[in-house]
Design an enzyme around this catalytic site. Structure first.
Site, PDB file in Angstrom:
ATOM      1  N   HIS A 154      47.886  57.035  54.155  1.00  0.00           N
ATOM      2  CA  HIS A 154      49.245  56.517  53.932  1.00  0.00           C
ATOM      3  C   HIS A 154      50.181  57.401  54.761  1.00  0.00           C
ATOM      4  CE1 HIS A 154      48.681  53.577  50.555  1.00  0.00           C
ATOM      5  NE2 HIS A 154      47.482  54.136  50.607  1.00  0.00           N
ATOM      6  N   ARG A 162      45.873  43.495  50.419  1.00  0.00           N
ATOM      7  CA  ARG A 162      45.546  44.133  49.127  1.00  0.00           C
ATOM      8  C   ARG A 162      46.438  45.357  48.886  1.00  0.00           C
ATOM      9  NH1 ARG A 162      44.461  49.047  47.068  1.00  0.00           N
ATOM     10  NH2 ARG A 162      43.206  49.532  48.896  1.00  0.00           N
ATOM     11  N   ASN A 221      50.934  52.190  53.876  1.00  0.00           N
ATOM     12  CA  ASN A 221      49.771  52.640  54.631  1.00  0.00           C
ATOM     13  C   ASN A 221      50.216  52.887  56.061  1.00  0.00           C
ATOM     14  OD1 ASN A 221      48.655  50.628  52.484  1.00  0.00           O
ATOM     15  ND2 ASN A 221      46.909  51.848  53.109  1.00  0.00           N
ATOM     16  N   CYS A 258      50.582  52.465  46.056  1.00  0.00           N
ATOM     17  CA  CYS A 258      49.720  52.273  44.893  1.00  0.00           C
ATOM     18  C   CYS A 258      50.586  52.318  43.646  1.00  0.00           C
ATOM     19  CB  CYS A 258      48.654  53.371  44.842  1.00  0.00           C
ATOM     20  SG  CYS A 258      47.651  53.310  43.352  1.00  0.00           S
TER      21      CYS A 258
HETATM   22  P1  HMG Z   1      40.557  48.787  30.850  1.00  0.00           P
HETATM   23  O1  HMG Z   1      41.718  48.303  30.054  1.00  0.00           O
HETATM   24  O2  HMG Z   1      40.082  50.180  30.618  1.00  0.00           O
HETATM   25  O3  HMG Z   1      39.309  47.778  30.685  1.00  0.00           O
HETATM   26  O4  HMG Z   1      40.919  48.579  32.385  1.00  0.00           O
HETATM   27  P2  HMG Z   1      38.471  47.386  29.424  1.00  0.00           P
HETATM   28  O5  HMG Z   1      37.062  47.352  29.882  1.00  0.00           O
HETATM   29  O6  HMG Z   1      38.833  48.253  28.235  1.00  0.00           O
HETATM   30  O7  HMG Z   1      38.942  45.869  29.108  1.00  0.00           O
HETATM   31  C1  HMG Z   1      40.209  45.576  28.555  1.00  0.00           C
HETATM   32  C2  HMG Z   1      40.545  44.117  28.838  1.00  0.00           C
HETATM   33  O8  HMG Z   1      40.703  43.921  30.218  1.00  0.00           O
HETATM   34  C3  HMG Z   1      39.425  43.138  28.396  1.00  0.00           C
HETATM   35  O9  HMG Z   1      40.078  41.921  28.015  1.00  0.00           O
HETATM   36  C4  HMG Z   1      38.681  42.901  29.679  1.00  0.00           C
HETATM   37  O10 HMG Z   1      37.993  41.664  29.730  1.00  0.00           O
HETATM   38  C5  HMG Z   1      39.801  42.919  30.696  1.00  0.00           C
HETATM   39  P3  HMG Z   1      40.139  41.452  26.476  1.00  0.00           P
HETATM   40  O11 HMG Z   1      38.703  41.405  26.036  1.00  0.00           O
HETATM   41  O12 HMG Z   1      40.895  42.556  25.786  1.00  0.00           O
HETATM   42  O13 HMG Z   1      40.844  40.151  26.543  1.00  0.00           O
HETATM   43  N1  HMG Z   1      39.306  43.320  32.017  1.00  0.00           N
HETATM   44  C6  HMG Z   1      39.406  42.580  33.117  1.00  0.00           C
HETATM   45  N2  HMG Z   1      39.955  41.381  33.371  1.00  0.00           N
HETATM   46  C7  HMG Z   1      39.861  40.911  34.626  1.00  0.00           C
HETATM   47  N3  HMG Z   1      39.254  41.580  35.631  1.00  0.00           N
HETATM   48  C8  HMG Z   1      38.716  42.789  35.419  1.00  0.00           C
HETATM   49  C9  HMG Z   1      38.778  43.324  34.112  1.00  0.00           C
HETATM   50  N4  HMG Z   1      38.333  44.484  33.593  1.00  0.00           N
HETATM   51  C10 HMG Z   1      38.663  44.460  32.310  1.00  0.00           C
HETATM   52  N5  HMG Z   1      38.112  43.434  36.413  1.00  0.00           N
HETATM   53  C11 HMG Z   1      40.602  48.561  34.753  1.00  0.00           C
HETATM   54  C12 HMG Z   1      40.144  49.165  33.421  1.00  0.00           C
HETATM   55  C13 HMG Z   1      40.027  49.415  35.858  1.00  0.00           C
HETATM   56  C14 HMG Z   1      40.083  47.147  34.837  1.00  0.00           C
HETATM   57  C15 HMG Z   1      42.179  48.565  34.815  1.00  0.00           C
HETATM   58  O14 HMG Z   1      42.641  49.870  34.551  1.00  0.00           O
HETATM   59  C16 HMG Z   1      42.731  48.074  36.100  1.00  0.00           C
HETATM   60  O15 HMG Z   1      42.598  46.901  36.435  1.00  0.00           O
HETATM   61  N6  HMG Z   1      43.453  48.953  36.872  1.00  0.00           N
HETATM   62  C17 HMG Z   1      44.095  48.563  38.129  1.00  0.00           C
HETATM   63  C18 HMG Z   1      43.799  49.626  39.137  1.00  0.00           C
HETATM   64  C19 HMG Z   1      44.322  49.245  40.511  1.00  0.00           C
HETATM   65  O16 HMG Z   1      44.173  48.133  40.958  1.00  0.00           O
HETATM   66  N7  HMG Z   1      44.931  50.249  41.205  1.00  0.00           N
HETATM   67  C20 HMG Z   1      45.366  50.070  42.550  1.00  0.00           C
HETATM   68  C21 HMG Z   1      44.211  50.059  43.526  1.00  0.00           C
HETATM   69  S1  HMG Z   1      43.547  51.681  43.911  1.00  0.00           S
HETATM   70  C22 HMG Z   1      44.443  52.176  45.308  1.00  0.00           C
HETATM   71  O17 HMG Z   1      45.411  51.549  45.653  1.00  0.00           O
HETATM   72  C23 HMG Z   1      43.961  53.355  46.123  1.00  0.00           C
HETATM   73  C24 HMG Z   1      43.284  52.944  47.438  1.00  0.00           C
HETATM   74  O18 HMG Z   1      44.159  52.187  48.240  1.00  0.00           O
HETATM   75  C25 HMG Z   1      42.833  54.174  48.205  1.00  0.00           C
HETATM   76  C26 HMG Z   1      43.962  55.187  48.421  1.00  0.00           C
HETATM   77  O19 HMG Z   1      45.063  54.854  48.870  1.00  0.00           O
HETATM   78  O20 HMG Z   1      43.671  56.368  48.152  1.00  0.00           O
HETATM   79  C27 HMG Z   1      42.017  52.118  47.165  1.00  0.00           C
HETATM   80 MG    MG Z   2      45.756  53.023  49.569  1.00  0.00          MG
END
Ligand code: HMG
Ligand code: MG
Length: 314
Positions: free
Chosen positions: A209, A14, A249, A240
């Site tokens: 990380h 992931r 990481n 990220c």
């Molecule tokens: P948004 O655009 O604000 O969502 O996204 P929305 O509710 O306004 O919906 C907009 C559209 O997206 C809609 O579709 C929803 O159905 C669709 P439409 O009706 O317009 O056709 N939608 C989805 N589709 C599939 N799956 C879903 C989903 N949600 C909405 N779950 C959201 C908000 C959070 C979903 C978006 O900003 C997003 O996906 N962001 C990606 C964030 C991400 O993955 N970041 C990396 C991971 S975090 C990380 O790496 C840190 C970590 O490792 C810890 C660390 O290192 O500190 C964990």
């Molecule tokens: Mg991370």
């Protein structure tokens, strides 16, 4: 006093892959997860049920879970879930654990999930309740717990506050992320000391990380406080997409090498772990940064390396 055993979560499939531009096939991801499990990893963060257009590399999350089938006994296949839409998809795919994620800083959270920290916590209330009702354990990530790419050093009170809110929502554990790899041991202590005044240490996970080479020493500091659950990614894959400057990481091999040396049990076999990561180099077309991945285990019986020295004695 260090812990006798440590629980490792390999987040490579992931966190490791989410930032990679080169598409990796579903089959290769499945093989990667299976190889990690074969190496003894007991928890794998397999994929994310986020918006597929935001993280295209993980758009095949459902296919990966379908091809994996049920996790073997004693193994957990976890996934990142940002909202109820993601939870619907994750439940349909048969995930074994749900990880919600927010941040200690507003700017990062807004860029990452298009919501304020308070909004994202409100979103999680039904996600956590439904996941628990389905019998699934829930992890709550706090990104930028030590530093933020947009706001600089994170006041420790913010990381503690968000952690406590996640636990209050019903998360089983809270996972503090050094998203851009800026923490040093005093920063780790500055968060753990006040956090552990309120939260049992068994509910705390650390996710470093290794951007600036401090991940291992931060693990050691975490263990000094009694933390015994850490994230890492095979080969040191990672980053990220919403955190400029975030690199890999902490490499799982580097962590296992250290823990082996300290006599702390992980259940993970170092050579098998290297074997799990090796195909990724070819698939991604680049060298993986993990130090033990590159150098191999120490020669001699230590860590199962070759018994004969690499150079004949003079
Ligand atoms: P948004 O655009 O604000 O969502 O996204 P929305 O509710 O306004 O919906 C907009 C559209 O997206 C809609 O579709 C929803 O159905 C669709 P439409 O009706 O317009 O056709 N939608 C989805 N589709 C599939 N799956 C879903 C989903 N949600 C909405 N779950 C959201 C908000 C959070 C979903 C978006 O900003 C997003 O996906 N962001 C990606 C964030 C991400 O993955 N970041 C990396 C991971 S975090 C990380 O790496 C840190 C970590 O490792 C810890 C660390 O290192 O500190 C964990
Ligand atoms: Mg991370």
């Amino acid at each position: 006093m260090l812990p006798r055993a440590v629980h490792l979560t390999d987040v490579g499939p992931r966190d490791g892959l989410q930032n990679e531009g080169v598409p990796v096939s579903t089959e290769a991801k499945v093989a990667f997860v299976r190889a990690l499990v074969a190496a003894g990893v007991r928890e794998v963060e397999v994929s994310s049920f986020v918006r597929p257009d935001r993280v295209p590399q993980l758009a095949d999350a459902a296919e990966v879970f379908a091809a994996l089938g049920p996790a073997p006994a004693g193994v957990v296949y976890a996934a990142l879930v940002p909202n109820e839409r993601g939870l619907d998809r994750a439940l349909a795919a048969g995930v074994g654990k749900v990880s919600v994620f927010t941040a200690a800083t507003e700017t990062f959270n807004r860029r990452n999930v298009n919501a304020s920290v308070a909004e994202s916590l409100a979103r999680f209330a039904p996600v956590v309740a439904r996941a628990r009702a389905a019998g699934l354990p829930v992890r709550g990530y706090v990104s930028t717990a030590f530093g933020c790419p947009y706001e600089g050093p994170t006041p420790s009170a913010q990381a503690v506050d968000v952690s406590r809110r996640l636990l209050d929502l019903g998360c089983d554990e809270v996972d503090l992320g050094d998203t851009i790899g800026v923490a040093t041991p005093p920063d780790v202590a500055a968060v753990l000391e006040p956090l552990l005044a309120h939260v049992p240490v068994g509910r705390v996970v650390l996710h470093f990380h290794d951007t600036r080479g401090t991940a291992l020493v931060n693990v050691l500091e975490g263990m000094r406080f009694g933390v015994a659950s850490f994230d890492a990614s095979a080969g040191g894959l990672g980053g990220c997409p919403y955190a400029p400057g975030a690199s890999g990481n902490l490499a799982t091999e580097d962590l296992v090498y250290l823990l082996d040396g300290l006599g702390i049990e992980t259940g993970v076999r170092l050579e098998a772990l290297r074997d799990a990561a090796r195909p990724l180099e070819g698939l991604l077309g680049r060298a993986l940064p993990g130090k033990v991945f590159r150098a191999g285990p120490a020669p001699g019986p230590h860590c199962g390396g070759p018994v004969t020295p690499s150079r004949p004695p003079r």
